[in-house]
Design a protein around this motif. Structure first.
Motif, PDB file in Angstrom:
ATOM      1  N   UNK A  65      42.943  41.355  39.900  1.00  0.00           N
ATOM      2  CA  UNK A  65      41.871  42.079  40.756  1.00  0.00           C
ATOM      3  C   UNK A  65      40.633  42.298  39.846  1.00  0.00           C
ATOM      4  N   UNK A  66      40.619  42.211  38.651  1.00  0.00           N
ATOM      5  CA  UNK A  66      39.452  42.684  37.511  1.00  0.00           C
ATOM      6  C   UNK A  66      39.111  41.475  37.171  1.00  0.00           C
ATOM      7  N   UNK A  67      39.877  40.538  36.831  1.00  0.00           N
ATOM      8  CA  UNK A  67      39.537  39.390  36.300  1.00  0.00           C
ATOM      9  C   UNK A  67      39.846  37.987  37.259  1.00  0.00           C
ATOM     10  N   UNK A  68      40.513  38.227  38.258  1.00  0.00           N
ATOM     11  CA  UNK A  68      40.886  36.853  38.984  1.00  0.00           C
ATOM     12  C   UNK A  68      42.047  36.200  38.618  1.00  0.00           C
ATOM     13  N   UNK A  69      42.779  36.553  37.415  1.00  0.00           N
ATOM     14  CA  UNK A  69      44.172  36.228  37.174  1.00  0.00           C
ATOM     15  C   UNK A  69      44.584  37.282  36.174  1.00  0.00           C
ATOM     16  N   UNK A  70      46.039  37.187  36.007  1.00  0.00           N
ATOM     17  CA  UNK A  70      46.547  38.208  34.997  1.00  0.00           C
ATOM     18  C   UNK A  70      46.812  37.786  33.628  1.00  0.00           C
ATOM     19  N   UNK A  71      47.157  38.429  32.792  1.00  0.00           N
ATOM     20  CA  UNK A  71      47.391  38.009  31.427  1.00  0.00           C
ATOM     21  C   UNK A  71      48.417  36.951  31.142  1.00  0.00           C
ATOM     22  N   UNK A 121      41.812  38.966  27.564  1.00  0.00           N
ATOM     23  CA  UNK A 121      41.263  39.745  28.832  1.00  0.00           C
ATOM     24  C   UNK A 121      40.344  40.763  27.987  1.00  0.00           C
ATOM     25  N   UNK A 122      41.277  41.285  26.933  1.00  0.00           N
ATOM     26  CA  UNK A 122      40.597  42.492  26.331  1.00  0.00           C
ATOM     27  C   UNK A 122      39.424  42.272  25.648  1.00  0.00           C
ATOM     28  N   UNK A 123      39.243  41.030  25.005  1.00  0.00           N
ATOM     29  CA  UNK A 123      38.003  40.842  24.225  1.00  0.00           C
ATOM     30  C   UNK A 123      36.898  40.145  25.333  1.00  0.00           C
ATOM     31  N   UNK A 124      37.349  39.524  26.204  1.00  0.00           N
ATOM     32  CA  UNK A 124      36.211  39.163  27.245  1.00  0.00           C
ATOM     33  C   UNK A 124      35.510  40.660  27.915  1.00  0.00           C
ATOM     34  N   UNK A 127      49.922  43.783  36.040  1.00  0.00           N
ATOM     35  CA  UNK A 127      49.364  42.280  36.393  1.00  0.00           C
ATOM     36  C   UNK A 127      48.501  42.249  37.605  1.00  0.00           C
ATOM     37  N   UNK A 128      48.833  43.104  38.810  1.00  0.00           N
ATOM     38  CA  UNK A 128      48.194  43.260  39.876  1.00  0.00           C
ATOM     39  C   UNK A 128      46.799  43.438  39.627  1.00  0.00           C
ATOM     40  N   UNK A 129      46.512  44.802  38.782  1.00  0.00           N
ATOM     41  CA  UNK A 129      45.122  45.064  38.403  1.00  0.00           C
ATOM     42  C   UNK A 129      44.485  44.192  37.529  1.00  0.00           C
TER      43      UNK A 129
END
Length: 263
Positions: free
Chosen positions: A158-164, A130-133, A153-155
């Motif tokens: 919301x930002x990516x459509x999935x958590x890490x 996620x950090x690289x994307x 995880x929730x944030x």
């Protein structure tokens, strides 16, 4: 993510792998092999004699330990220029701290310390992705986040459509990595079991939170579990042979991370 590091991960836990296969694999990428040798000769390991080849590194450090070292190099390469951002460096150091603490806990008990280190370094592989994307957006999220480790995880969703954790599961499938990694990547924020079990996933779960308690959280306002409570979660043998005070753990982990980063 470097193809060599992925292949090394695919071989993790394979008792039938030949040492020359591992050596040839790492040596097939000269730049990657050079960085591995640089760390192998760093103050973190301080070999009695210079290690000049991957084959020699395997002989000195052992194949399993070298696999973990390759994963470390892979993670640093994967983050690349993003490491110049303080928020991304915190994520990198959290992974390193988790791996180093997992290694210590495994050494205090009956688990393989090299496997524990590898698992600790990749437990947050989804977060790295996620950090690289979207490095800028994720850095903002990390800077704004406040709460326990799982609150991010929730944030992320919301930002990516999935958590890490979910991103990590996808990477494991895409990279065809051993199924043993799945619980480690997906459940390190899950509540620990109360049945007294103690496996690798449990060790990584506690190591992740110990890294937070030691000041190596993935985001600045992370609410870490008190150190004494984390010690209480350890089996008696591990607890008796681990750092009784937080300060001693912080000094050891910080020194190892600084030695690795200076390589």
């Amino acid at each position: 993510f470097p193809a060599v590091a992925i292949r090394v991960l695919q071989l993790a836990g394979n008792e039938n792998v030949q040492l020359h296969q591992l050596s040839d694999l790492i040596s097939s990428d000269p730049a990657f092999a050079s960085e591995v040798l640089t760390i192998a000769n760093s103050l973190l390991y301080a070999p009695r004699f210079p290690v000049t080849s991957i084959q020699q590194a395997i002989a000195v450090m052992g194949a399993n330990h070298l696999q973990g070292l390759c994963v470390t190099v892979g993670v640093r390469s994967y983050l690349g220029g993003a490491l110049s951002r303080p928020s991304m460096r915190a994520v990198w150091r959290h992974n390193l701290a988790c791996g180093l603490i997992a290694e210590l806990l495994a050494s205090a008990g009956f688990m393989d310390k090299d496997s524990a280190y590898t698992c600790g370094v990749i437990h947050d592989i989804g977060r790295l992705a996620l950090a690289v994307i979207r490095p800028r957006e994720y850095a903002v999220l990390l800077g704004m986040q406040s709460g326990p480790p799982s609150s991010i995880l929730e944030g992320e969703r919301e930002l990516f459509g999935l958590n890490h954790c979910e991103a990590g599961r996808r990477l494991l499938a895409d990279w065809k990595l051993p199924i043993d990694f799945e619980e480690i990547v997906c459940a390190h924020h899950s509540p620990t079991k109360k049945d007294g079990s103690w496996g690798m996933a449990d060790l990584i779960n506690v190591s992740c939170r110990l890294a937070d308690a030691a000041g190596f959280a993935a985001f600045p306002r992370c609410e870490a579990t008190p150190y004494t409570e984390l010690l209480d979660e350890l089996p008696a043998r591990e607890r008796g042979r681990f750092h009784a005070d937080l300060e001693g753990l912080v000094v050891e982990i910080r020194g190892k991370i600084e030695a690795l980063e200076s390589a």
